[in-house]
Design a protein around this motif. Structure first.
Motif, mmCIF file in Angstrom:
data_model
loop_
_atom_site.group_PDB
_atom_site.id
_atom_site.type_symbol
_atom_site.label_atom_id
_atom_site.label_comp_id
_atom_site.label_asym_id
_atom_site.label_seq_id
_atom_site.Cartn_x
_atom_site.Cartn_y
_atom_site.Cartn_z
ATOM 1 N N MET A 142 0.840 -1.170 0.000
ATOM 2 C CA MET A 142 0.000 0.000 0.000
ATOM 3 C C MET A 142 0.885 1.233 0.000
ATOM 4 O O MET A 142 1.080 1.862 -0.987
ATOM 5 C CB MET A 142 -0.894 0.021 1.235
ATOM 6 N N THR A 143 1.635 1.300 1.070
ATOM 7 C CA THR A 143 2.104 2.606 1.248
ATOM 8 C C THR A 143 3.652 2.637 1.088
ATOM 9 O O THR A 143 4.236 1.673 1.031
ATOM 10 C CB THR A 143 1.565 3.021 2.633
ATOM 11 N N SER A 189 -0.623 16.121 2.986
ATOM 12 C CA SER A 189 -1.156 14.793 2.685
ATOM 13 C C SER A 189 -0.603 14.299 1.355
ATOM 14 O O SER A 189 -0.698 14.983 0.347
ATOM 15 C CB SER A 189 -2.685 14.842 2.604
ATOM 16 N N TYR A 203 -0.181 5.150 -7.305
ATOM 17 C CA TYR A 203 -1.128 4.819 -6.249
ATOM 18 C C TYR A 203 -1.911 6.059 -5.823
ATOM 19 O O TYR A 203 -1.344 7.159 -5.733
ATOM 20 C CB TYR A 203 -0.392 4.230 -5.044
ATOM 21 N N ASN A 250 -4.269 7.684 -2.924
ATOM 22 C CA ASN A 250 -4.553 7.603 -1.491
ATOM 23 C C ASN A 250 -5.783 8.457 -1.192
ATOM 24 O O ASN A 250 -5.665 9.664 -0.977
ATOM 25 C CB ASN A 250 -3.314 8.101 -0.730
ATOM 26 N N LEU A 275 1.616 8.240 4.525
ATOM 27 C CA LEU A 275 0.279 8.204 3.926
ATOM 28 C C LEU A 275 -0.823 8.716 4.837
ATOM 29 O O LEU A 275 -2.005 8.576 4.516
ATOM 30 C CB LEU A 275 -0.046 6.770 3.474
ATOM 31 N N CYS A 320 -5.188 2.678 -3.343
ATOM 32 C CA CYS A 320 -4.608 1.991 -2.192
ATOM 33 C C CYS A 320 -3.840 2.981 -1.333
ATOM 34 O O CYS A 320 -2.940 3.658 -1.825
ATOM 35 C CB CYS A 320 -3.671 0.875 -2.654
ATOM 36 N N GLY A 321 -4.208 3.065 -0.063
ATOM 37 C CA GLY A 321 -3.455 3.863 0.899
ATOM 38 C C GLY A 321 -3.487 3.136 2.223
ATOM 39 O O GLY A 321 -3.321 1.918 2.268
ATOM 40 N N TYR A 322 -3.752 3.866 3.318
ATOM 41 C CA TYR A 322 -3.916 3.202 4.607
ATOM 42 C C TYR A 322 -5.358 3.262 5.067
ATOM 43 O O TYR A 322 -5.653 3.272 6.256
ATOM 44 C CB TYR A 322 -2.978 3.794 5.642
#
Length: 225
Positions: free
Chosen positions: A1-2, A29, A40, A42, A68, A95-97
């Motif tokens: 993800m991150t 951010s 990706y 987020n 992230l 996809c992030g957290y």
């Protein structure tokens, strides 16, 4: 993800630079970040799970060199200018957290724009979008999503509750049903389970996934991104 977060602007950026939002003077951010040849996206810090193995529940919100943590829930108009040239990326990955389907309108708007430009879209999800939204969201995703990567992570409800700590009732039944349904809507569906979680039978996970018509991905505990 991150890298230290940099403010977003209209200036030209390297393909490997994180793209950030200057909404906060104290913490920017990272809305867009690159791993290998994928970009990706987020789009939320919210999640339907509290996985005990997730780095964010163990003091870190970093993947590779990217922080992230989000200071707000982004809207599509913030992300779209940061997409870059689709020809430079193999895929765009939500996809992030957080769980991207929790910010569904933003996800769909951005994904449709990527598809309009000729890009490839993948969504990393915990498979609880139907449960959260109280409807089948797969027909909406099918319009603009090429691939799903779904986290299963357990072959029994007991193990799922222990390791993934869902916030919603009937989460294990819901993700299992989502996995069964997904190949009927999305061409490329990959489902993962993590080797190293106590009490999880990886062979049983694989059998369930492949019987459902999806591809199984064998992941190892502690390997992220």
């Amino acid at each position: 993800m991150t890298l230290a977060p940099q403010s977003a602007s209209t200036s030209t950026k390297s393909i490997n630079d994180p793209v950030t939002d200057p909404a906060s003077k104290n913490m920017s951010s990272t809305l867009v970040y690159d791993i290998r040849n994928s970009r990706y996206l987020n789009i939320t810090g919210r999640c339907t799970l509290r996985c005990q193995f997730c780095p964010k529940h163990n003091g870190s919100k970093q993947v590779h060199e990217y922080q992230l943590d989000l200071n707000h829930q982004p809207k599509a108009e913030e992300i779209i200018p940061l997409l870059g040239d689709v020809e430079n990326f193999d895929e765009y990955v939500f996809c992030g957290y957080g769980e991207p389907t929790l910010n569904l309108d933003t996800l769909l708007t951005i994904a449709k724009e990527i598809k309009h430009r000729g890009g490839y879209v993948r969504v990393n999800t915990d498979g609880l979008g139907n449960l959260f939204h109280r409807r089948n969201i797969l027909p909406e995703l099918a319009v603009c999503v090429d691939a799903l990567s779904i986290s299963l992570n357990a072959d029994t409800e007991q193990a799922y509750i222990e390791h993934c700590r869902p916030k919603l009732k009937n989460a294990y039944q819901s993700v299992s049903e989502f996995i069964r349904l997904a190949p009927g809507y999305i061409k490329n569906v990959q489902v993962s389970a993590i080797d190293g979680l106590e009490g999880v039978d990886i062979a049983a996970c694989r059998e369930f996934v492949e019987t459902s018509g999806a591809e199984f991905k064998h992941r190892m505990l502690g390997v992220v991104g």
